[in-house]
Design a protein around this motif. Structure first.
Motif, short mmCIF file in Angstrom:
data_model
loop_
_atom_site.label_atom_id
_atom_site.label_comp_id
_atom_site.label_asym_id
_atom_site.label_seq_id
_atom_site.Cartn_x
_atom_site.Cartn_y
_atom_site.Cartn_z
N VAL B 105 5.31 29.74 54.59
CA VAL B 105 5.84 30.37 53.37
C VAL B 105 4.68 31.11 52.71
N LEU B 106 4.86 32.40 52.53
CA LEU B 106 3.82 33.24 51.93
C LEU B 106 4.03 33.28 50.42
N ALA B 107 3.05 32.80 49.69
CA ALA B 107 3.18 32.70 48.22
C ALA B 107 1.84 33.07 47.58
N THR B 108 1.24 34.14 48.07
CA THR B 108 -0.10 34.50 47.60
C THR B 108 -0.08 35.27 46.28
N GLY B 109 1.10 35.50 45.73
CA GLY B 109 1.18 36.04 44.38
C GLY B 109 0.67 37.46 44.25
N SER B 110 0.13 37.75 43.08
CA SER B 110 -0.39 39.09 42.84
C SER B 110 -1.70 38.97 42.07
N CYS B 111 -2.39 40.09 41.99
CA CYS B 111 -3.64 40.12 41.21
C CYS B 111 -3.50 41.19 40.14
N ALA B 112 -4.35 41.12 39.15
CA ALA B 112 -4.34 42.16 38.12
C ALA B 112 -4.73 43.49 38.76
N ARG B 113 -4.00 44.54 38.43
CA ARG B 113 -4.41 45.87 38.95
C ARG B 113 -5.81 46.16 38.40
N PRO B 114 -6.74 46.49 39.29
CA PRO B 114 -8.13 46.63 38.84
C PRO B 114 -8.27 47.73 37.79
N SER B 115 -9.21 47.53 36.91
CA SER B 115 -9.47 48.53 35.89
C SER B 115 -10.09 49.77 36.51
N PRO B 116 -9.53 50.94 36.23
CA PRO B 116 -10.17 52.17 36.73
C PRO B 116 -11.40 52.54 35.91
N ALA B 272 8.84 34.40 52.29
CA ALA B 272 7.96 34.77 51.18
C ALA B 272 8.65 34.44 49.86
N VAL B 273 7.86 33.98 48.89
CA VAL B 273 8.40 33.68 47.55
C VAL B 273 7.46 34.22 46.48
N GLY B 274 8.02 34.46 45.32
CA GLY B 274 7.23 34.85 44.16
C GLY B 274 6.82 36.32 44.20
N ASP B 298 12.79 29.69 41.03
CA ASP B 298 14.12 29.75 41.65
C ASP B 298 14.05 30.14 43.12
N GLN B 299 13.18 31.10 43.41
CA GLN B 299 13.05 31.57 44.79
C GLN B 299 12.46 30.46 45.67
N ALA B 300 11.51 29.71 45.11
CA ALA B 300 10.91 28.59 45.83
C ALA B 300 11.99 27.56 46.18
N GLY B 301 12.82 27.23 45.21
CA GLY B 301 13.89 26.25 45.45
C GLY B 301 14.87 26.76 46.50
N HIS B 302 15.18 28.04 46.40
CA HIS B 302 16.14 28.63 47.33
C HIS B 302 15.60 28.61 48.76
N VAL B 303 14.35 29.04 48.91
CA VAL B 303 13.74 29.08 50.25
C VAL B 303 13.58 27.67 50.81
N ALA B 304 13.21 26.72 49.96
CA ALA B 304 13.06 25.34 50.43
C ALA B 304 14.39 24.81 50.98
N ARG B 305 15.48 25.13 50.29
CA ARG B 305 16.80 24.71 50.78
C ARG B 305 17.13 25.39 52.11
N THR B 306 16.81 26.67 52.19
CA THR B 306 17.09 27.41 53.43
C THR B 306 16.33 26.80 54.61
N ILE B 307 15.11 26.36 54.36
CA ILE B 307 14.29 25.77 55.42
C ILE B 307 14.78 24.36 55.77
N ALA B 308 15.06 23.58 54.74
CA ALA B 308 15.36 22.16 54.97
C ALA B 308 16.79 21.91 55.41
N ARG B 309 17.69 22.83 55.03
CA ARG B 309 19.10 22.59 55.36
C ARG B 309 19.64 23.73 56.22
N PRO B 310 19.81 23.48 57.49
CA PRO B 310 20.35 24.54 58.36
C PRO B 310 21.71 25.05 57.89
N ASP B 311 22.45 24.24 57.14
CA ASP B 311 23.78 24.69 56.67
C ASP B 311 23.68 25.51 55.39
#
Lengths: 65, 413
Positions: B105-116, B272-274, B298-311
């Protein structure tokens, strides 16, 4: 049984709990959480934990009776 | 052999995915990889309570070491993932370690857009707890503060710095704060809110340059105005942390491109989540990336269900929800106001007392709401949006909550 707890001092009225478990949580006119039930059977524990972890300020918790 | 799952990113989305998998009785090994040395922490307070010194680092913790042990989540902190080897199903860390997975599960988030704009010191972006600690130290010193960018982070930092007693000027090339998210009219009310609290505003103006150093900076605006600043904060958006995946062969396009189940396109065992996930939102009919707290959970919960429950193979199609606290306004937004073609105001957004809901319409349907200091209306709006209703019905229901009809504002925001 699992016992529901809510800290009304911490609650900020984000209402994620109300969306996750409307039969267990509501908010009053001031936006403070109200418990609609105080205990749930262990079979429902998973969805209570989901609601607890969806609180942005960790105002909710769950205890074993 | 038991299954093995790696969550890359000790972010909110990553932590909640791991916890939700255990809640769903996922039986395999779970490894949570985080680039920062800190235990996982929560970010919303970093521009508010933590920045103001009212909350400690402990208070913003998302997962203690003991929590991780209890949940049987293995932590690999302080080492970034550098490569995803899809053929061997391994996550390769910066120290050379390879962690095998059956599902990742890819959950590396985001970073602040660097200051120009660069200066030897005194210019801050805000994303991590270390960023917040460093900014707090500068805000503790008396001197003018210039905030560049009036989105969520810039607006909140402005309110926090003002509450700490600093003189603050907020600058944005748009005419109003949060204009992209909330529309120009609500944005103009937020501009008034800033001014009422003594903030100097420069909207509709870009920044040409920043020169000097901490304590003695000068911000030159595109209209020729010069602002003196002890501290400059740059809040100009976030960028998904997806560069490390460029070598993986996954499709990357401002985030990890995913299907409606949040599964990476072309890679069955990758989710991927987040902030880093660009998934197909069937409700919008397009791929989108959402940077909000509640979406990560919410996305984390949804993906966890998708992984853990084939149905449980269901499309993820949430109604977005985000909040922001600025001065004495708690602003909560559901849905996407930017998609709306008109809006109604219920309640008042006056200088003395604000308690209102702005309901947005798209083709006669209720599609989004901005709620200020009115939690009951927020709950009502979230339920009405989940149910799907006409704008007229929605306005009536929220007016009923108010006890008195509000004045509809002119259509066309």
């Amino acid at each position: 049984m699992a016992v529901l707890r809510a800290d009304v001092e911490i609650c900020q009225g984000y209402a994620n709990c109300v969306m996750a478990a409307p039969d267990l949580y509501d908010v009053d006119d001031d936006g403070t959480v109200v418990l609609l039930r105080t205990t749930v059977p262990d079979t429902e524990r998973a969805r209570v934990e989901e609601a607890v972890q969806g609180c942005p300020v960790s105002a909710l918790s769950i205890e074993d009776e | 052999m038991t299954a093995s799952l790696v969550v890359v990113g000790a972010s909110l989305g990553g932590v909640r995915t791991a916890q939700a998998l255990r809640r769903e009785s996922y039986p395999g090994r779970i490894v949570l990889v985080g680039a920062e040395p800190h235990l996982p922490y929560d970010r919303p307070p970093l521009s508010k309570q933590y920045l103001a010194g009212r909350w400690t680092a402990e208070r913003v913790s998302l997962l203690s070491a003991a929590d991780a042990v209890d949940a049987d989540i293995e932590l690999r902190l302080g080492v970034a993932a550098e490569h995803l080897d899809l053929d061997r199903r391994q996550v390769v860390l910066a120290d050379g370690e390879r962690i095998g997975y059956d599902v990742v599960v890819l959950a590396t988030g985001s970073c602040a857009r660097p200051s120009p704009w660069a200066a030897p010191s005194g210019i801050h972006t805000l994303r991590t707890i270390d960023d917040s600690t460093a900014l707090a130290a500068d805000l503790a010193v008396d001197g003018p503060v210039v905030v560049i960018g009036a989105g969520f982070i810039g607006s909140e930092v402005t309110a926090t710095a003002r509450a700490l007693g600093r003189e603050v000027t907020i600058v944005d090339p748009l005419e109003a704060p949060l204009g992209r998210a909330l529309g120009a009219q609500v944005g103009s009310l937020l501009a008034d809110l800033h001014r009422r609290h003594g903030v100097a505003t420069c909207f509709g103006t870009g920044v040409q340059s920043v020169v000097g150093r901490s304590g003695d900076l000068t911000v030159l605006l595109s209209d020729g105005k010069r602002l003196a600043a002890a501290t400059v904060v740059v809040g100009i958006g976030a960028c998904p942390n997806d560069a490390w995946l460029a070598s993986s062969g996954l499709r990357i396009d401002d985030g990890v491109v995913c299907d409606e189940f949040c599964r990476a396109v072309g890679a069955q065992e990758v989710f991927a989540v987040g902030d880093v996930a660009r998934w197909l939102h069937l409700g919008y009919g397009e791929r989108c990336r959402v940077e909000h707290w509640t979406n990560a959970v919410d996305q984390a919960g949804h993906v966890a269900r998708t992984i853990a429950r084939p149905d449980h193979q269901r499309a993820y199609r949430p109604t977005e929800y985000v909040w922001t606290d600025q001065f004495d306004w708690r602003i909560q937004v559901v849905g996407r106001p930017a998609r709306a073609s008109g809006h109604h105001l219920v309640g008042t957004l006056g200088a003395d007392s604000a308690r209102a809901a702005v309901l947005y319409a798209e083709a006669g349907r209720f599609c989004a709401a901005t709620v200020v200091n009115w939690p009951k209306a927020l709950v009502g709006c979230r339920r009405l949006l989940a149910d799907g209703t006409s704008i007229d019905d929605a306005v009536r229901r929220i007016e009923d909550l108010a006890g008195a009809p509000g004045r509809p504002s002119p259509r066309g925001s």
